[in-house]
Design an enzyme around this catalytic site. Sequence first.
Site, mmCIF file in Angstrom:
data_model
loop_
_atom_site.group_PDB
_atom_site.id
_atom_site.type_symbol
_atom_site.label_atom_id
_atom_site.label_comp_id
_atom_site.label_asym_id
_atom_site.label_seq_id
_atom_site.Cartn_x
_atom_site.Cartn_y
_atom_site.Cartn_z
ATOM 1 N N HIS A 61 -79.641 -14.094 -82.425
ATOM 2 C CA HIS A 61 -79.733 -12.777 -81.791
ATOM 3 C C HIS A 61 -79.794 -12.845 -80.270
ATOM 4 O O HIS A 61 -79.057 -12.140 -79.575
ATOM 5 C CB HIS A 61 -80.970 -12.017 -82.314
ATOM 6 N N ASP A 64 -88.892 -11.065 -90.992
ATOM 7 C CA ASP A 64 -88.073 -10.024 -91.612
ATOM 8 C C ASP A 64 -88.792 -8.679 -91.701
ATOM 9 O O ASP A 64 -88.240 -7.645 -91.331
ATOM 10 C CB ASP A 64 -87.647 -10.463 -93.017
ATOM 11 N N ARG A 76 -82.828 -14.676 -95.549
ATOM 12 C CA ARG A 76 -84.284 -14.545 -95.435
ATOM 13 C C ARG A 76 -85.024 -15.773 -95.970
ATOM 14 O O ARG A 76 -86.201 -15.964 -95.682
ATOM 15 C CB ARG A 76 -84.753 -13.296 -96.170
ATOM 16 N N LYS A 80 -83.176 -6.403 -85.971
ATOM 17 C CA LYS A 80 -84.488 -7.031 -85.791
ATOM 18 C C LYS A 80 -84.628 -8.162 -86.801
ATOM 19 O O LYS A 80 -83.974 -8.099 -87.826
ATOM 20 C CB LYS A 80 -85.621 -6.025 -85.919
ATOM 21 N N LEU A 126 -76.132 -10.401 -86.589
ATOM 22 C CA LEU A 126 -76.023 -11.823 -86.945
ATOM 23 C C LEU A 126 -77.334 -12.354 -87.519
ATOM 24 O O LEU A 126 -78.359 -11.679 -87.471
ATOM 25 C CB LEU A 126 -75.690 -12.625 -85.672
#
Lengths: 261, 261, 261, 261
Positions: free
Chosen positions: B10, B108, B96, B28, B5
């Site tokens: 998260h 990221d 992002r 991550k 997701l």
Amino acid sequence: VYIPLPTSQHVEWAAKAIEAGKHVLVEKPLALDAKDILPLIKLRDAKKVLVCEAFMVIYHPQWIKVRDLIASGAIGRLRHVQGAFSYYNVDPNNMRNQLDLGGGALPDIGVYPTVSTRFSTGKEPLRVQATIERDKKFGTDIYSSIRADFGDFELSFYLSTQMAARQVMVFHGEKGFIEVFSPFNAGLYDHHRVELHNQNHTEAQVFRFPGTQQYRLEVETIARVAQGGKERVFTLEESVLNQKVIDAIFRAGGTDGWETV
Amino acid sequence: VYIPLPTSQHVEWAAKAIEAGKHVLVEKPLALDAKDILPLIKLRDAKKVLVCEAFMVIYHPQWIKVRDLIASGAIGRLRHVQGAFSYYNVDPNNMRNQLDLGGGALPDIGVYPTVSTRFSTGKEPLRVQATIERDKKFGTDIYSSIRADFGDFELSFYLSTQMAARQVMVFHGEKGFIEVFSPFNAGLYDHHRVELHNQNHTEAQVFRFPGTQQYRLEVETIARVAQGGKERVFTLEESVLNQKVIDAIFRAGGTDGWETV
Amino acid sequence: VYIPLPTSQHVEWAAKAIEAGKHVLVEKPLALDAKDILPLIKLRDAKKVLVCEAFMVIYHPQWIKVRDLIASGAIGRLRHVQGAFSYYNVDPNNMRNQLDLGGGALPDIGVYPTVSTRFSTGKEPLRVQATIERDKKFGTDIYSSIRADFGDFELSFYLSTQMAARQVMVFHGEKGFIEVFSPFNAGLYDHHRVELHNQNHTEAQVFRFPGTQQYRLEVETIARVAQGGKERVFTLEESVLNQKVIDAIFRAGGTDGWETV
Amino acid sequence: VYIPLPTSQHVEWAAKAIEAGKHVLVEKPLALDAKDILPLIKLRDAKKVLVCEAFMVIYHPQWIKVRDLIASGAIGRLRHVQGAFSYYNVDPNNMRNQLDLGGGALPDIGVYPTVSTRFSTGKEPLRVQATIERDKKFGTDIYSSIRADFGDFELSFYLSTQMAARQVMVFHGEKGFIEVFSPFNAGLYDHHRVELHNQNHTEAQVFRFPGTQQYRLEVETIARVAQGGKERVFTLEESVLNQKVIDAIFRAGGTDGWETV
């Protein structure tokens, strides 16, 4: 006259040669403090001779190619320059390991990443930040890690006289990056080779400059300019700018913060 | 359960999955602050499940090779790690580039240079220094230049989501240096290739890992460990250590000085 | 004495120099037919001087490395040597394009793949097969494709004076292969670089020879041997063996079949 | 239907599948003699299905790039194509080492240099010359060295199933040459990478094709064409042309002279 003496004697002998009316090529670093260069400029102007610090790299066509690629917009807006320059030498008899002769990594090789960045971009660093380590026995600086703020972009690099040999310069922009494979000892560290990579790393252009002898090009260019030619040489005014960067790096190494150039 | 997701969700969904007694692999970055991970650790221990943040790189044999080379003394004393990780993406619809979904370069890709350095050396960073730039429209961080002090050595790298794609990691010691050509998107950025160069740059060893699928290796390893296998995985404790580095980098970006991790 | 005259005058002037009691280094090719070299051998023995054809490549450490790697079993049993040597030159004033001065691709560059293979393996070719094309205007041979049977292994290569510059030699065995990146104009075509690849292409060793000046090494070695030193030089006996290969290639180009060397 | 059976059963099962009205993708080599393919063409036309031999390489964008570069004149007049394809496998249980299952180097990998040359140039070989060695125990061909005359240019290459892994294809013209670094097992032998070098080897262009999955592209293309799409596939007519080359190579290996394709 070419002056290849130990660093600590450069200014003195350059002055003597200028006074004798000679054109002078001084091995780098010309001085250990920017303000020591100023008298030489006065003397040079009085004697109307040509005085240059020996930065052979700017006469190598690979650096002219880098400068032209950046100017042409090949990498778009430049954001970061990343470099490294190191070799391994712990010989106590080597001038580079003798503090009183002007030894140390910063005087010996510290100017190359800055000179080549200044040459390639036409920009000057505004402030610098540095960590510096000295050899316990020699007293000379043997490792530095440096960030230089050029306003539009940043230069980061490290130097060492006690690490395995490595040299590289990368000019990285929004649209591409340029890698110089043998930036300083071209043809010796590796081949004279410049690569331009595109934005998503699917294409590259390679430029090779086989057989280039940068020291010969330097001397020939300076000889032509001494005889009235109009070409770019590395002037004492540029030596001052360079040395100011090194001076600021040494100060920053002491304060652990940013220092204005 | 695999949780891919948007970043901001998260922790919440990982907690739900753990409570349901599932083994969990979370994309991550697991969290946007180290302290958000602590409750997950408690929950994990209570439910006796396996919970891992998806750092595929540590399962790639190229990183195991780097770690082993360093441990074997192949480059002597390590002094500097130099890295870069960037790509160009200005699509406003991309997660992002959306601040509220947990976007930004540091969340990221910022952890990769640190994770791979921690993995390869077994050392933890003590303090960090950073310059961070944010996109005026997106609000996300799009460029960082970072120095991390590991005590014995230093890591310097820069990141960007608005520069041409580049990724590299170099581990540089007294006797040699190791270059990882496609450190993070192995096989996609460039070939799976690690090079070890000797002290005077006259010899090198090349290691290739053709056809390696690091995501598959990750999932398979985690599956084996979930069933009782004894292999190294990326634990939540490591996620905390990593996230602390990112947190310190964000703080350092605000103060323009060193921040303790 | 060094004789760099047009090829067609090499034998005549070499003979004059030997008669005058001089040590002689003759530019290659020494002759255009193997039997023309035999009188020089007699003369050399009578005058007790050193006479060598200028094959600089065998003095380059990269070729000594190739020879040693093969001898050490690094590539196992050698089965195929593949090479290429070409440049583009259609200048009618260039000696290489003038038939009466001894021009042509085979006299100019044809011996290099054979010389370097003979040097690296210690073996002699038994028979050759060739296709040869001549320039309609110049009359000189401008393209050849050649296979040479060395008994244990085969050498295949092509040559041209009217194709883009390329030079490469690959020694390929059961356990690995060796690639020489700049085999003949080392440092000019590309970097002095030899690579040894393992059996499944997952590992390689790179050997670089920066700054090597093969012409200087050649002259220095010959000078030492002329003064009584015991080192390997390229003897007239080897020149005969070489020239026999070229002679056989020319014959094979006419018959379109195998010709015994 | 995809037919991955041992080579000796390909024709039989392809025929059965076509008769059942299926589109068929047969693993290469489709047959061991060109004339065995002719009945399949008749059957295919009668049943109006699509039948293709699995030459995945022509679907890889790197080969489309090579073809386009040659067509665009990037290397000028093509004069020589040089290639190699080898791996080491002496496992007696492997199908490639079993004569009765259709094993051998020429059936397994011999067609790739020819297929890729035919695809890139649009030309057909007129005659071939070959040396072939067989394994004493297996009876299969394990080494071939081949020259193929395409009229305008020549292709030379060697193959082996008992040499270290190597694969390369070079297309060499008057103005430049193209090197394909991982021509057949793209991404596995080495990176998907094509280089175009200029006439004097001072500049090059690099093209990378990261992440390309040529088998997937092959299957997808064939699926689209089976459903009426108009794209290039590898037809049975091309399989015949290919197999004729292999047949001629086997004949030439017996006569030690040129054989017309």
